[in-house]
Motif scaffolding. Structure first.
Motif, PDB file in Angstrom:
ATOM      1  N   GLU A 159      23.874  78.776 108.815  1.00  8.39           N
ATOM      2  CA  GLU A 159      23.298  78.415 107.298  1.00  8.39           C
ATOM      3  C   GLU A 159      23.855  78.845 106.261  1.00  8.39           C
ATOM      4  OE1 GLU A 159      20.917  76.232 107.075  1.00  8.39           O
ATOM      5  OE2 GLU A 159      19.786  76.043 108.725  1.00  8.39           O
ATOM      6  N   ASN A 168      16.536  79.098 100.057  1.00 11.68           N
ATOM      7  CA  ASN A 168      16.679  77.703 100.562  1.00 11.68           C
ATOM      8  C   ASN A 168      16.587  77.970 102.244  1.00 11.68           C
ATOM      9  OD1 ASN A 168      19.187  77.264  98.125  1.00 11.68           O
ATOM     10  ND2 ASN A 168      17.331  76.157  98.125  1.00 11.68           N
ATOM     11  N   GLU A 172      13.624  76.331 104.456  1.00  9.56           N
ATOM     12  CA  GLU A 172      13.880  75.395 105.677  1.00  9.56           C
ATOM     13  C   GLU A 172      13.360  75.994 107.019  1.00  9.56           C
ATOM     14  OE1 GLU A 172      18.062  74.020 107.881  1.00  9.56           O
ATOM     15  OE2 GLU A 172      18.096  74.194 105.780  1.00  9.56           O
TER      16      GLU A 172
END
Length: 211
Positions: A159, A168, A172
């Motif tokens: 990521e 973020n 997620e």
């Protein structure tokens, strides 16, 4: 008659494997678990001829479950059946004590062959994994640092390599930003890196597949 425990968090996958394994000669008795903790309870209470174990479980990392099974039942054959590609986790799983490794893209005939092989006391290594192992031996090199990452650390490394920010990633994965930063610190420490830019360069340099 073989007694087999299927450990996977997807009911459809479990039912599909049950249909395939029903074709094993001599008959089969099937049991199932949707979480690592449930699997451990069953392995502790009962001796199975084969455990089919997914690496990606909702509560406990599959390799940690494998380690616990090895402590509880050292001789119990554990066949890893995962969506993760062989080049990413197969050798790591075998070194952790797995008796074999298959991807979920494998043909039903290969699954049956693998189960019969490990149930009879052997190991199942696909041609792809055999090539990977042979390559490591030939190169005589130490395994890449990223093979020491846990499944979650590997996921977060990917990521970060995609340029995502901690908030973020946290949103997620359903984790706190503090937890993500803790994982990031562990990743940097294990890979001997200094910052996110180094992580991106590392992933590119090692041609790591994050799909």
């Amino acid at each position: 008659m073989l007694e087999i425990l299927i450990v996977d968090d997807h009911p459809v996958v479990r039912k599909g494997m049950m249909q395939i394994l029903a074709d094993l000669p001599g008959g089969v008795k099937l049991d199932e678990a949707s979480k690592g903790s449930e699997a451990m309870e069953k392995v502790t209470a009962h001796r199975y001829d084969v455990v089919l174990l997914d690496i990606s479980l909702p509560d406990i990392d599959g390799l940690n479950v494998l380690s616990q099974i090895r402590e509880t039942c050292p001789r119990c054959p554990v066949l890893i059946l995962s969506i993760l590609p062989e080049e990413m986790f197969a050798v790591r799983a075998l070194k952790a004590g797995a008796t074999g490794y298959l991807t979920k893209e494998s043909a039903p005939e290969e699954l049956l062959k693998a189960v019969e092989k490990v149930a009879s006391g052997g190991r199942y290594i696909s041609p792809t994994v055999a090539e990977i192992i042979a390559g490591e031996i030939e190169a005589g090199s130490r395994k890449p640092d990223h093979e020491d990452l846990s499944r979650r650390e590997f996921q977060i490394m990917c990521e970060i390599a995609e340029g995502k920010k901690p908030k973020n990633i946290a949103a997620e994965l359903g984790l706190s930003v503090k937890t993500i930063n803790t994982y990031r610190f562990r990743i940097l420490e294990k890979l001997h890196l200094k910052n996110n830019a180094d992580i991106i360069r590392y992933v590119l340099a090692h041609r790591i597949s994050c799909e």
